[in-house]
Design an enzyme around this catalytic site. Sequence first.
Site, PDB file in Angstrom:
ATOM      1  N   TYR A  83     -31.926 -13.224  11.392  1.00 34.42           N
ATOM      2  CA  TYR A  83     -32.108 -11.920  10.742  1.00 34.42           C
ATOM      3  C   TYR A  83     -31.308 -11.844   9.447  1.00 34.42           C
ATOM      4  O   TYR A  83     -31.833 -11.462   8.392  1.00 34.42           O
ATOM      5  CB  TYR A  83     -31.686 -10.823  11.714  1.00 34.42           C
ATOM      6  CG  TYR A  83     -31.674  -9.432  11.125  1.00 34.42           C
ATOM      7  CD1 TYR A  83     -32.848  -8.706  11.007  1.00 34.42           C
ATOM      8  CD2 TYR A  83     -30.483  -8.837  10.709  1.00 34.42           C
ATOM      9  CE1 TYR A  83     -32.847  -7.428  10.464  1.00 34.42           C
ATOM     10  CE2 TYR A  83     -30.467  -7.560  10.175  1.00 34.42           C
ATOM     11  CZ  TYR A  83     -31.657  -6.857  10.053  1.00 34.42           C
ATOM     12  OH  TYR A  83     -31.640  -5.597   9.522  1.00 34.42           O
ATOM     13  N   ILE A 104     -25.785   1.117  12.427  1.00 35.52           N
ATOM     14  CA  ILE A 104     -26.252   2.495  12.420  1.00 35.52           C
ATOM     15  C   ILE A 104     -26.784   2.865  13.803  1.00 35.52           C
ATOM     16  O   ILE A 104     -27.455   2.070  14.463  1.00 35.52           O
ATOM     17  CB  ILE A 104     -27.377   2.699  11.375  1.00 35.52           C
ATOM     18  CG1 ILE A 104     -26.944   2.146  10.013  1.00 35.52           C
ATOM     19  CG2 ILE A 104     -27.756   4.176  11.278  1.00 35.52           C
ATOM     20  CD1 ILE A 104     -25.769   2.847   9.387  1.00 35.52           C
ATOM     21  N   GLY A 140     -42.096   1.907   6.714  1.00 33.74           N
ATOM     22  CA  GLY A 140     -41.376   2.222   7.946  1.00 33.74           C
ATOM     23  C   GLY A 140     -40.734   3.594   7.883  1.00 33.74           C
ATOM     24  O   GLY A 140     -39.584   3.765   8.278  1.00 33.74           O
TER      25      GLY A 140
END
Length: 258
Positions: free
Chosen positions: A163, A196, A16
């Site tokens: 998650y 973030i 990624g």
Amino acid sequence: MTNNTHPISPIALITGGSRGLGKSTALRLAAQGSDIILSYRSQRAAAEATVAEIQALGRRAVALPLDVGRSADFEAFAASVRQTLADTWQRERFDHLVNNAGEGVHQSLMETSEAQFDALFQVHLKGVFFLTQKLLPLMNDGGRIVNISSGLTRFALPGYAAYAAMKGAVEVLSRYMAKELGPRGIAVNTLAPGAIATDFGGGTVRDNAQVNGFIAAQTALGRVGQPEDIGGAIAALLGPGSGWINAQRIEASGGMFV
């Protein structure tokens, strides 16, 4: 002359790596002297642009396609890495692995679908486990692995149960990796970012002023994180002075919810 055991410059493989935290990590590692192999799922143009930025820093870089949610493709990806190492570096092994690729789901416990749960599992846990397994024969002894976790394994916010559960499992897995790979001198740590400002999860932290302000108010350093904050932290973990840090969860959140 290049030596496979003690290469002139380390080679880092980042999943990624075309955008967000992966791109920031790639650029920081390149700035401190690493060459880069980065994977991308669909954004080839962005990946090639990142490669160009790395090359502008004087380092070598290659982008390879990979869907971390498709473990059936990992053997072919490992073969591509092996060929890339031979063609670009005339080497057989790389040094650092950053398991960064991921996707987010924000859904309450009651509304999370089985399909959403399975997709998170495939990418964040099964993907990390079996991709690392396939790549380990291509890693140098004495190398390092950083698995990306999340601040959400320490503090709980509604909507992230599935998650965060996957990331919690990755933190346990990382300790087992460190134990089993110790004889090869490979250190394994998890880096847990706080919130973030990227396009992750639809860009909520970056684009929603109310969310951004809430997080900044709950963070000791008074702002949300930027990709460069995480790229710098990962680069530090892979730097020459951090080799004795092993089997640790390191949070880079600016002090969220302390």
